[in-house]
Design a protein around this motif. Structure first.
Motif, PDB file in Angstrom:
ATOM      1  N   MET A 110      91.570  61.685  11.903  1.00  0.00           N
ATOM      2  CA  MET A 110      91.586  61.731  10.606  1.00  0.00           C
ATOM      3  C   MET A 110      90.595  62.555   9.833  1.00  0.00           C
ATOM      4  N   ALA A 111      89.924  63.167  10.972  1.00  0.00           N
ATOM      5  CA  ALA A 111      89.065  64.308  10.444  1.00  0.00           C
ATOM      6  C   ALA A 111      87.863  63.393   9.678  1.00  0.00           C
ATOM      7  N   ASN A 112      87.546  62.492  10.164  1.00  0.00           N
ATOM      8  CA  ASN A 112      86.256  61.773   9.574  1.00  0.00           C
ATOM      9  C   ASN A 112      84.806  61.678  10.246  1.00  0.00           C
ATOM     10  N   VAL A 113      84.291  62.816  10.000  1.00  0.00           N
ATOM     11  CA  VAL A 113      83.174  63.263  10.751  1.00  0.00           C
ATOM     12  C   VAL A 113      82.139  62.196  10.677  1.00  0.00           C
ATOM     13  N   MET A 114      81.707  61.385   9.708  1.00  0.00           N
ATOM     14  CA  MET A 114      80.818  60.421   9.415  1.00  0.00           C
ATOM     15  C   MET A 114      81.021  59.278  10.510  1.00  0.00           C
ATOM     16  N   MET A 115      82.486  58.804  10.312  1.00  0.00           N
ATOM     17  CA  MET A 115      82.715  57.660  11.273  1.00  0.00           C
ATOM     18  C   MET A 115      82.676  57.985  12.698  1.00  0.00           C
ATOM     19  N   PHE A 116      82.986  59.280  12.922  1.00  0.00           N
ATOM     20  CA  PHE A 116      82.964  59.989  14.341  1.00  0.00           C
ATOM     21  C   PHE A 116      81.446  59.610  14.905  1.00  0.00           C
ATOM     22  N   TRP A 117      80.650  60.037  14.111  1.00  0.00           N
ATOM     23  CA  TRP A 117      79.114  60.172  14.444  1.00  0.00           C
ATOM     24  C   TRP A 117      78.604  58.817  14.661  1.00  0.00           C
TER      25      TRP A 117
ATOM     26  N   VAL B 253      89.639  58.326  15.141  1.00  0.00           N
ATOM     27  CA  VAL B 253      88.975  58.905  13.824  1.00  0.00           C
ATOM     28  C   VAL B 253      89.094  60.471  14.041  1.00  0.00           C
TER      29      VAL B 253
END
Lengths: 70, 163
Positions: free
Chosen positions: B132-139, B129
């Motif tokens: 992909m720079a997907n911060v929401m998914m990371f958290w 993730v």
């Protein structure tokens, strides 16, 4: 840990199902015990010993080398 | 077996009478799960009818489907359990089968292995993730991993005191 369950069972003409029912486990557990793939709990070992009228040590052979305790 | 392990844990009965009480308690748990199924269907229907966001219909359909599946499983479990409760022979057979120490050990080992693999996959997911720079998914993934370890520590402390 080795055991003499199969030997004693055959000596006493007891089937795996009969032994399983007497010691309250499934037949598959008896098969695994006889094949040496599964070690019985203390409670089950006690029940099996009681069923054959013997002590736990007479049925279950505790190998110190195998258990890495020597 | 998995659901039983998750719901009842390693609670054991020494006699058929004791096991009958466990089975009766189990039916109550199935009813509770059925209620969760109904609530899920209601939530799904609300999402399906009203348009709250552009993916409402997708989530609505998913929740309805999940709720129906849950209801079907629960209904089957209740019918089977009630059938068992009618026969003393079946109660004994089920007790021996479900409380077999080897089966319990297998279920516990499988759960530990599954948890380990799940955490490994979540960790990989968390790293992917990042690309992909997907911060929401990371958290979201990070929270699940942290929650897992937090619950593990609490449960471990509980058993350290209990055993």
């Amino acid at each position: 840990m080795q055991n003499r369950i199969q030997e004693l069972r055959k000596q006493n003409r007891v089937t795996q199902s009969e032994l399983a029912d007497a010691v309250e486990v499934t037949r598959q557990t008896i098969i695994s015990l006889e094949g040496g793939r599964y070690n019985a709990s203390l409670l089950l070992a006690h029940k099996i010993a009681q069923y054959f009228g013997m002590t736990i040590e007479e049925i279950f052979v505790f190998d110190l080398e195998e258990e890495d305790l020597c | 077996m998995l659901i039983n392990t998750l719901l009842i844990g390693t609670k054991t009965a020494k006699t058929d009478k004791e096991y009958k009480v466990i089975l009766e308690g189990k039916i109550k748990l199935w009813y509770l799960l059925g209620l969760i199924g109904v609530i899920t269907i209601i939530i799904g229907s609300i999402l399906e009818v009203g348009v709250y966001n552009y993916q409402s219909s997708f989530f609505g359909g998913f929740y309805i489907g999940f709720g129906v599946a849950l209801l079907l499983v629960v209904t089957r479990k209740i019918v089977v359990t009630k059938k068992i409760l009618k026969s003393d022979v079946k109660i004994r057979q089920t007790r021996l089968k479900m409380q077999d120490e080897r089966r319990i050990m297998i279920a516990q080992k499988a759960l530990v292995m599954t948890a380990t693999i799940l955490i490994a996959f979540l960790y990989i997911g968390m790293v992917v993730v990042g690309f992909m720079a997907n911060v929401m998914m990371f958290w979201a993934i990070w929270s699940i991993i942290m929650m897992f370890f937090l619950v593990y520590i609490i449960v471990r402390i509980y058993y350290e005191k209990k055993l």
